[in-house]
Scaffold this motif. Structure first.
Motif, short mmCIF file in Angstrom:
data_model
loop_
_atom_site.label_atom_id
_atom_site.label_comp_id
_atom_site.label_asym_id
_atom_site.label_seq_id
_atom_site.Cartn_x
_atom_site.Cartn_y
_atom_site.Cartn_z
N TYR A 111 0.82 -1.22 0.00
CA TYR A 111 0.00 0.00 0.00
C TYR A 111 0.85 1.27 0.00
O TYR A 111 0.41 2.32 0.44
CB TYR A 111 -0.92 0.00 1.23
CG TYR A 111 -1.83 -1.20 1.28
CD1 TYR A 111 -2.92 -1.31 0.43
CD2 TYR A 111 -1.58 -2.25 2.16
CE1 TYR A 111 -3.74 -2.42 0.46
CE2 TYR A 111 -2.39 -3.36 2.20
CZ TYR A 111 -3.48 -3.44 1.34
OH TYR A 111 -4.29 -4.54 1.38
N PRO A 136 -2.93 1.70 4.82
CA PRO A 136 -3.35 0.54 5.60
C PRO A 136 -4.85 0.48 5.88
O PRO A 136 -5.35 -0.55 6.34
CB PRO A 136 -2.57 0.70 6.92
CG PRO A 136 -1.41 1.57 6.57
CD PRO A 136 -1.92 2.50 5.52
N TRP A 171 -6.98 0.14 3.85
CA TRP A 171 -7.52 -0.91 2.98
C TRP A 171 -7.63 -2.24 3.71
O TRP A 171 -8.41 -3.11 3.31
CB TRP A 171 -6.64 -1.08 1.74
CG TRP A 171 -6.90 -0.03 0.70
CD1 TRP A 171 -6.10 1.01 0.36
CD2 TRP A 171 -8.07 0.07 -0.13
NE1 TRP A 171 -6.68 1.77 -0.63
CE2 TRP A 171 -7.89 1.22 -0.95
CE3 TRP A 171 -9.24 -0.67 -0.26
CZ2 TRP A 171 -8.85 1.61 -1.87
CZ3 TRP A 171 -10.19 -0.28 -1.19
CH2 TRP A 171 -9.99 0.85 -1.98
N PHE A 172 -6.84 -2.43 4.76
CA PHE A 172 -6.96 -3.65 5.55
C PHE A 172 -8.36 -3.79 6.13
O PHE A 172 -8.86 -4.90 6.34
CB PHE A 172 -5.94 -3.65 6.69
CG PHE A 172 -4.52 -3.84 6.23
CD1 PHE A 172 -4.22 -4.75 5.24
CD2 PHE A 172 -3.50 -3.10 6.78
CE1 PHE A 172 -2.92 -4.94 4.81
CE2 PHE A 172 -2.19 -3.28 6.37
CZ PHE A 172 -1.90 -4.19 5.38
N THR A 184 -12.79 -13.04 7.46
CA THR A 184 -11.54 -12.80 8.18
C THR A 184 -10.63 -14.01 8.14
O THR A 184 -9.42 -13.90 7.87
CB THR A 184 -11.83 -12.44 9.66
OG1 THR A 184 -12.65 -11.27 9.70
CG2 THR A 184 -10.54 -12.17 10.41
N ASN A 215 -9.58 -14.85 4.27
CA ASN A 215 -8.63 -13.91 3.68
C ASN A 215 -7.19 -14.27 4.02
O ASN A 215 -6.30 -14.18 3.17
CB ASN A 215 -8.92 -12.48 4.15
CG ASN A 215 -10.01 -11.82 3.34
OD1 ASN A 215 -10.46 -12.36 2.33
ND2 ASN A 215 -10.47 -10.67 3.78
N TYR A 216 -6.96 -14.68 5.27
CA TYR A 216 -5.59 -15.02 5.66
C TYR A 216 -5.09 -16.23 4.87
O TYR A 216 -3.98 -16.22 4.33
CB TYR A 216 -5.53 -15.32 7.15
CG TYR A 216 -4.17 -15.79 7.61
CD1 TYR A 216 -3.03 -15.00 7.42
CD2 TYR A 216 -4.00 -17.04 8.21
CE1 TYR A 216 -1.78 -15.44 7.82
CE2 TYR A 216 -2.75 -17.47 8.62
CZ TYR A 216 -1.65 -16.67 8.43
OH TYR A 216 -0.41 -17.10 8.82
N THR A 227 -4.89 -15.27 0.84
CA THR A 227 -3.82 -14.31 0.52
C THR A 227 -2.45 -14.94 0.69
O THR A 227 -1.55 -14.74 -0.14
CB THR A 227 -3.94 -13.06 1.42
OG1 THR A 227 -5.24 -12.51 1.30
CG2 THR A 227 -2.92 -12.02 1.01
N ASN A 287 1.39 -11.72 6.30
CA ASN A 287 -0.06 -11.87 6.21
C ASN A 287 -0.69 -12.11 7.57
O ASN A 287 -1.87 -11.82 7.77
CB ASN A 287 -0.42 -13.01 5.25
CG ASN A 287 -0.33 -12.60 3.80
OD1 ASN A 287 -1.08 -11.75 3.33
ND2 ASN A 287 0.62 -13.18 3.08
N ARG A 334 -1.55 -8.73 8.77
CA ARG A 334 -2.80 -8.31 8.15
C ARG A 334 -4.00 -8.98 8.82
O ARG A 334 -5.03 -8.36 9.05
CB ARG A 334 -2.79 -8.64 6.66
CG ARG A 334 -1.76 -7.87 5.85
CD ARG A 334 -1.91 -8.19 4.37
NE ARG A 334 -1.00 -7.43 3.55
CZ ARG A 334 0.20 -7.85 3.16
NH1 ARG A 334 0.61 -9.06 3.52
NH2 ARG A 334 0.98 -7.09 2.42
N GLN A 388 -7.30 -7.27 10.66
CA GLN A 388 -8.68 -7.59 10.30
C GLN A 388 -9.39 -8.31 11.44
O GLN A 388 -10.61 -8.17 11.60
CB GLN A 388 -8.68 -8.45 9.03
CG GLN A 388 -8.17 -7.70 7.81
CD GLN A 388 -8.22 -8.51 6.53
OE1 GLN A 388 -8.64 -9.67 6.53
NE2 GLN A 388 -7.77 -7.93 5.44
#
Length: 298
Positions: A60, A67, A69-70, A107, A110-111, A114, A148, A151, A155
Motif C-alpha cells: 500500500y 493501511p 484498505w486492511f 476474516t 482472507n488469511y 492471501t 499476512n 494483516r 482484520q
C-alpha cells in the motif's frame, strides 16, 4: 566476519582456508529432502523480518488510503455477501447477525487465500534476487506467512469490534470456551497455506499456467468452504464433500467459538490437522527438490 563458500571438491576448502579460520557457512547440495534448515533460517531471522517489512509496506506504499484498505476490503466483501447471499439468495446464517456471520468467515478465509496466493509465486517473482545472492530460500515463504499474519491481526481487530457490539446488543451471540482454539486454528491455516504454496511455487517454475489456475481455483474453493453458509444448511449426502476440505472445520470452529453457533467436531478438526501436516510434508519435499535447480528453468 561470516564467510559463505561454495565447495565443489574437498581441495578447494583446504587451499583457500587459512590457519585458524573456521567456515561459519558452507553452501553445498542438500541430499535430505525433508530438511527445512530451520537453524539456518534462524540465523537469517533479520532477513526474514526485512522481507516482512517489505511485503507489508510495498503493498500500500503508493495508495491514498494506505493501511485503511486492511479494513475496507473485508468490510466491502462482507457487505457484498450480505446483499447477495443474505438478502437476495436468503442463505441461512444459523440465526446469527449477518454482519458477524459473514465477517467471521471472511476474516479467516482472507488469511488463508492471501498467504497461499503469495507463497505460490515465490520462485517466479523473486528469481532475480535468488540468482544474485545466497540466503535460505525458505525465508521468503516464511516472511509471507508472517506478513499476512499481521494483516490477519488487523482484520481480526475489526471483527472483534463487530463481535463485541453484537455480544452486548444481541442475545444470538453466545461465545464459548472453544474460542481458545483460535491460535491453533491460525497456526493450522498458516501451515496449510505454506505447504500448498510451496507445492505450487515448485510447480510454477515449469508450468506458469498453474499460477492463473490457482487464482481461479481459490475463488471456487471458497464456495466449497462454509464462508457464506453454515454446514448445517448443507444436505446430509453432500456434507462429506464440504468437510473433506480441511479449511471447512477451521472456519466452522472459529465461528462456533466466537458466535456460539455452528458445527464443531474434534474428529473433523483432527482430520484438518492431519491433512495439513501431510500437505506440509509434500510441500517441503517438492520445495527442497526444486530450489536446487529452479534458476535453470525460471
Amino acid at each position: 566476519m561470516e564467510t559463505a563458500k561454495a565447495l565443489s571438491v574437498p581441495e578447494v576448502k583446504q587451499t583457500n582456508k587459512t590457519v585458524g579460520e573456521e567456515w561459519t557457512e558452507v553452501i553445498e547440495p542438500k541430499t535430505n529432502l525433508l530438511d527445512l534448515g530451520l537453524r539456518e533460517v534462524w540465523r537469517y531471522r533479520d532477513l526474514v523480518m526485512l522481507f516482512v517489512r517489505r511485503d507489508f509496506v510495498s503493498t500500500y506504499k503508493q495508495t491514498i488510503l494506505g493501511p485503511i484498505w486492511f479494513f475496507i476490503q473485508p468490510l466491502l466483501t462482507t457487505l457484498t455477501f450480505i446483499v447477495i447471499f443474505g438478502n437476495v439468495a436468503q442463505l441461512s446464517t444459523d440465526g446469527l447477525p449477518m454482519l458477524a456471520f459473514y465477517l467471521a468467515g471472511v476474516t479467516v478465509w482472507n488469511y488463508f487465500a492471501t498467504t497461499l496466493t503469495a507463497t505460490s509465486t515465490v520462485f517466479t517473482t523473486n528469481a532475480q534476487i535468488f540468482g544474485k545472492v545466497y540466503f535460505p530460500r525458505l525465508t521468503m515463504p516464511l516472511s509471507i506467512v508472517i506478513s499476512n499474519l499481521i494483516r490477519f491481526g488487523i482484520q481480526m481487530a475489526l471483527f472483534l469490534v463487530v463481535w463485541l457490539y453484537y455480544l452486548l446488543t444481541d442475545d444470538a451471540i453466545q461465545p464459548n470456551g472453544y474460542v481458545l482454539l483460535t491460535p491453533v486454528l491460525v497456526i493450522s491455516m498458516g501451515l496449510l497455506s505454506l505447504g500448498l504454496g510451496m507445492i505450487f511455487s515448485a510447480l510454477t517454475t515449469k508450468y506458469r499456467d498453474l499460477a492463473m489456475l490457482l487464482t481461479f481455483g481459490i475463488q471456487l474453493l471458497m464456495y466449497a468452504t462454509p464462508v457464506i453458509y453454515p454446514i448445517s444448511s448443507i444436505p446430509e449426502k453432500y456434507k462429506w464433500l464440504v468437510l473433506a476440505n480441511p479449511m471447512s472445520s477451521i472456519v466452522e470452529t472459529f465461528r462456533f467459538g466466537f458466535l456460539g453457533s455452528g458445527t464443531f467436531s474434534w474428529g473433523y478438526l483432527g482430520y484438518s490437522f492431519v491433512v495439513t501436516l501431510v500437505i506440509l510434508l509434500i510441500g517441503v519435499i517438492t520445495f527442497n527438490k526444486v530450489q536446487k535447480s529452479f534458476t535453470d528453468t525460471v
